[in-house]
Design a protein around this motif. Sequence first.
Motif, PDB file in Angstrom:
ATOM      1  N   VAL A   1      -9.357 -18.435  27.083  1.00 17.61           N
ATOM      2  CA  VAL A   1      -9.952 -19.164  25.849  1.00 17.61           C
ATOM      3  C   VAL A   1     -10.575 -18.297  25.068  1.00 17.61           C
ATOM      4  O   VAL A   1     -10.865 -18.686  23.813  1.00 17.61           O
ATOM      5  CB  VAL A   1     -10.523 -20.415  26.207  1.00 17.61           C
ATOM      6  CG1 VAL A   1      -9.786 -21.421  26.806  1.00 17.61           C
ATOM      7  CG2 VAL A   1     -11.889 -20.056  27.050  1.00 17.61           C
ATOM      8  N   THR A   2     -11.478 -17.206  25.457  1.00 18.91           N
ATOM      9  CA  THR A   2     -12.237 -16.433  24.443  1.00 18.91           C
ATOM     10  C   THR A   2     -11.406 -15.688  24.185  1.00 18.91           C
ATOM     11  O   THR A   2     -10.430 -14.846  24.567  1.00 18.91           O
ATOM     12  CB  THR A   2     -13.252 -15.780  25.470  1.00 18.91           C
ATOM     13  OG1 THR A   2     -12.790 -14.968  26.571  1.00 18.91           O
ATOM     14  CG2 THR A   2     -14.315 -16.940  26.246  1.00 18.91           C
ATOM     15  N   ASN A   3     -11.972 -14.965  22.915  1.00 13.73           N
ATOM     16  CA  ASN A   3     -11.086 -13.655  22.348  1.00 13.73           C
ATOM     17  C   ASN A   3     -11.178 -12.443  23.259  1.00 13.73           C
ATOM     18  O   ASN A   3     -12.321 -12.164  23.857  1.00 13.73           O
ATOM     19  CB  ASN A   3     -11.944 -13.370  20.970  1.00 13.73           C
ATOM     20  CG  ASN A   3     -11.576 -14.442  19.890  1.00 13.73           C
ATOM     21  OD1 ASN A   3     -10.955 -15.671  20.106  1.00 13.73           O
ATOM     22  ND2 ASN A   3     -11.714 -14.243  18.800  1.00 13.73           N
ATOM     23  N   SER A   4     -10.082 -11.643  23.174  1.00 13.82           N
ATOM     24  CA  SER A   4      -9.997 -10.397  23.882  1.00 13.82           C
ATOM     25  C   SER A   4      -9.489  -9.131  23.072  1.00 13.82           C
ATOM     26  O   SER A   4      -8.851  -9.339  21.721  1.00 13.82           O
ATOM     27  CB  SER A   4      -8.934 -10.563  25.030  1.00 13.82           C
ATOM     28  OG  SER A   4      -9.238 -11.680  26.011  1.00 13.82           O
ATOM     29  N   TRP A   5     -10.043  -8.220  23.279  1.00 11.28           N
ATOM     30  CA  TRP A   5      -9.821  -7.091  22.512  1.00 11.28           C
ATOM     31  C   TRP A   5      -8.437  -6.583  22.490  1.00 11.28           C
ATOM     32  O   TRP A   5      -7.893  -6.807  23.747  1.00 11.28           O
ATOM     33  CB  TRP A   5     -10.798  -5.782  22.796  1.00 11.28           C
ATOM     34  CG  TRP A   5     -12.146  -5.833  22.720  1.00 11.28           C
ATOM     35  CD1 TRP A   5     -13.239  -5.845  23.575  1.00 11.28           C
ATOM     36  CD2 TRP A   5     -12.857  -6.111  21.223  1.00 11.28           C
ATOM     37  NE1 TRP A   5     -14.627  -5.712  22.930  1.00 11.28           N
ATOM     38  CE2 TRP A   5     -14.359  -6.093  21.540  1.00 11.28           C
ATOM     39  CE3 TRP A   5     -12.495  -6.049  20.050  1.00 11.28           C
ATOM     40  CZ2 TRP A   5     -15.391  -6.198  20.796  1.00 11.28           C
ATOM     41  CZ3 TRP A   5     -13.334  -6.553  19.116  1.00 11.28           C
ATOM     42  CH2 TRP A   5     -14.746  -6.417  19.324  1.00 11.28           C
ATOM     43  N   ILE A   6      -7.662  -6.055  21.363  1.00  7.79           N
ATOM     44  CA  ILE A   6      -6.504  -5.140  21.472  1.00  7.79           C
ATOM     45  C   ILE A   6      -7.029  -3.942  20.741  1.00  7.79           C
ATOM     46  O   ILE A   6      -8.305  -3.798  20.406  1.00  7.79           O
ATOM     47  CB  ILE A   6      -5.643  -5.751  20.750  1.00  7.79           C
ATOM     48  CG1 ILE A   6      -5.996  -6.358  19.346  1.00  7.79           C
ATOM     49  CG2 ILE A   6      -4.923  -7.211  21.376  1.00  7.79           C
ATOM     50  CD1 ILE A   6      -4.828  -6.953  18.424  1.00  7.79           C
ATOM     51  N   GLY A   7      -5.931  -2.874  20.641  1.00  6.85           N
ATOM     52  CA  GLY A   7      -6.304  -1.700  20.445  1.00  6.85           C
ATOM     53  C   GLY A   7      -6.281  -1.361  18.753  1.00  6.85           C
ATOM     54  O   GLY A   7      -6.018  -0.360  18.217  1.00  6.85           O
ATOM     55  N   LEU A   8      -6.486  -2.335  18.086  1.00  8.38           N
ATOM     56  CA  LEU A   8      -6.406  -1.948  16.592  1.00  8.38           C
ATOM     57  C   LEU A   8      -7.816  -1.984  15.973  1.00  8.38           C
ATOM     58  O   LEU A   8      -8.714  -2.635  16.373  1.00  8.38           O
ATOM     59  CB  LEU A   8      -5.726  -3.337  15.839  1.00  8.38           C
ATOM     60  CG  LEU A   8      -5.341  -3.051  14.436  1.00  8.38           C
ATOM     61  CD1 LEU A   8      -4.136  -2.002  14.544  1.00  8.38           C
ATOM     62  CD2 LEU A   8      -4.960  -4.369  14.070  1.00  8.38           C
ATOM     63  N   GLN A   9      -7.948  -1.046  15.188  1.00  4.23           N
ATOM     64  CA  GLN A   9      -9.285  -0.588  14.601  1.00  4.23           C
ATOM     65  C   GLN A   9      -9.199   0.012  13.085  1.00  4.23           C
ATOM     66  O   GLN A   9      -8.239   0.597  12.912  1.00  4.23           O
ATOM     67  CB  GLN A   9     -10.022   0.609  15.559  1.00  4.23           C
ATOM     68  CG  GLN A   9     -11.675   0.792  14.914  1.00  4.23           C
ATOM     69  CD  GLN A   9     -12.055   1.869  15.954  1.00  4.23           C
ATOM     70  OE1 GLN A   9     -11.357   2.817  16.313  1.00  4.23           O
ATOM     71  NE2 GLN A   9     -13.387   1.955  16.162  1.00  4.23           N
ATOM     72  N   LYS A  10     -10.193  -0.496  12.371  1.00  2.00           N
ATOM     73  CA  LYS A  10     -10.138  -0.300  11.074  1.00  2.00           C
ATOM     74  C   LYS A  10     -10.232   1.260  10.978  1.00  2.00           C
ATOM     75  O   LYS A  10     -11.218   2.115  11.298  1.00  2.00           O
ATOM     76  CB  LYS A  10     -11.161  -1.034  10.297  1.00  2.00           C
ATOM     77  CG  LYS A  10     -11.100  -0.838   8.685  1.00  2.00           C
ATOM     78  CD  LYS A  10     -11.972  -1.813   7.913  1.00  2.00           C
ATOM     79  CE  LYS A  10     -11.692  -3.164   8.276  1.00  2.00           C
ATOM     80  NZ  LYS A  10     -12.444  -4.087   7.399  1.00  2.00           N
ATOM     81  N   GLY A  11      -9.430   2.137  10.121  1.00  2.00           N
ATOM     82  CA  GLY A  11      -9.210   3.308   9.942  1.00  2.00           C
ATOM     83  C   GLY A  11      -9.991   3.923   8.700  1.00  2.00           C
ATOM     84  O   GLY A  11     -10.982   3.320   8.167  1.00  2.00           O
ATOM     85  N   GLY A  12      -9.514   5.168   8.206  1.00  2.00           N
ATOM     86  CA  GLY A  12      -9.963   5.680   7.106  1.00  2.00           C
ATOM     87  C   GLY A  12      -8.983   5.361   5.749  1.00  2.00           C
ATOM     88  O   GLY A  12      -9.142   4.305   5.187  1.00  2.00           O
ATOM     89  N   ALA A  13      -8.150   6.587   5.413  1.00  2.00           N
ATOM     90  CA  ALA A  13      -7.501   6.076   4.106  1.00  2.00           C
ATOM     91  C   ALA A  13      -6.433   5.092   4.210  1.00  2.00           C
ATOM     92  O   ALA A  13      -5.735   5.034   5.485  1.00  2.00           O
ATOM     93  CB  ALA A  13      -6.695   7.586   3.851  1.00  2.00           C
ATOM     94  N   SER A  14      -6.072   4.510   2.981  1.00  2.00           N
ATOM     95  CA  SER A  14      -5.271   3.407   3.130  1.00  2.00           C
ATOM     96  C   SER A  14      -3.800   3.906   3.085  1.00  2.00           C
ATOM     97  O   SER A  14      -3.462   4.932   2.501  1.00  2.00           O
ATOM     98  CB  SER A  14      -5.137   2.255   2.044  1.00  2.00           C
ATOM     99  OG  SER A  14      -5.251   3.172   0.923  1.00  2.00           O
ATOM    100  N   ARG A  15      -2.722   3.027   3.595  1.00  4.27           N
ATOM    101  CA  ARG A  15      -1.250   3.693   3.700  1.00  4.27           C
ATOM    102  C   ARG A  15      -0.519   2.586   3.184  1.00  4.27           C
ATOM    103  O   ARG A  15      -0.856   1.217   3.690  1.00  4.27           O
ATOM    104  CB  ARG A  15      -0.771   3.976   4.786  1.00  4.27           C
ATOM    105  CG  ARG A  15      -1.434   5.160   5.452  1.00  4.27           C
ATOM    106  CD  ARG A  15      -2.607   4.933   6.673  1.00  4.27           C
ATOM    107  NE  ARG A  15      -2.069   4.469   7.669  1.00  4.27           N
ATOM    108  CZ  ARG A  15      -2.329   3.279   8.599  1.00  4.27           C
ATOM    109  NH1 ARG A  15      -3.676   2.880   8.165  1.00  4.27           N
ATOM    110  NH2 ARG A  15      -1.809   3.080   9.550  1.00  4.27           N
TER     111      ARG A  15
END
Length: 347
Positions: free
Chosen positions: A59-73
């Motif tokens: 029921v609790t949130n779990s990490w996945i491998g997505l992280q905010k990076g640098g330049a936009s695409r």
Amino acid sequence: MEQLQNAIPFIVPQQYHLINHSLTWYEAQSYCRVKYTDLATVNNMDDKNSLVNTLGSHVTNSWIGLQKGGASRWMWSDGSGRAQFTKWSDGEPNNVAGNEQCVEMSETGSWNDIPCEEIKGYVCYEPTQSQTFVMVNGLHQILCDQDGKRRYVYYSGGRSWVNSQDLCRSKRTDMADVRSETENSRIVNLAKTWLPNKVWIGLFRDTWMWSDGRETSFRYWLRDSHSWGDCASVAVSQQGRWVETQCNQKATFVCQGGLKVKKMVIRIKVRSGVDLTDSTVSSTLLKKLEISLKHQSVTDFKLTWQNDKGGHVFQRQQVKVAEKKECSSLSRTANVISRQVLEFKSN
């Protein structure tokens, strides 16, 4: 070249593992890289469903491998990654007020970045072997590629970009991606019924990066979420939608890939008066070695004997042992049972 560009990439389904320990995003990343491959990457809706199944009733949130990076695409909604072909209008994209994150196509086939909240028609796609043209209730028209690999579907009912994405994923495959001038022209030809309106295509601006370095652009954010952060977690209670979360928070997490096994070969020599070629005796010795290692705080391992080509675990050797008896020296032969290889596997 056209056929190569239009090939649908084959993506192997992910193997996910829920780790029920609470760590920060960076700690979870390190753990997954040591024990498995990396934090979870989600390539498409099939992976999303597999991830939700892995989480089960968690029921609790779990990490996945997505992280905010640098330049936009500029990325495609269906997960195919960064846009290689573009058809921008003059002066576009210009990101007016820093709020133009989605893309519309005009009746001429040119593209423009605009706010995602605007309401307009939209184009979805799906794979098909058919090449027919169909009008359904006057609401949308279907156009197939000439090679029969996919078809585009136009919906005239106005929606925001994210709501258009939801409908395309539920009824078709995803929002339209455009990989060539030919495909752009096909969508324009479909546009005969939408003049003079403009339509959404599946292109969006993105700054998020996957931990394993993949360029997949599939996203599944929770709508109208008020959370913020530079890392992503998945919420089972919200149909597996993702939320922005502060990376230093502690949460359970999902790894991907097979469990890494470290193998160590240990050569040993045993002096004993018992017959170590007896499988019962060798099994007892193995259990005693395991107990000894656990007493030394070694955990999460497996010991096995390694057989030689003849299927034997131990080999008998003869050695000379010198003994002194009174004033004279005698020699006798002692049996040394040896087998030099023991396999130590640690997870």
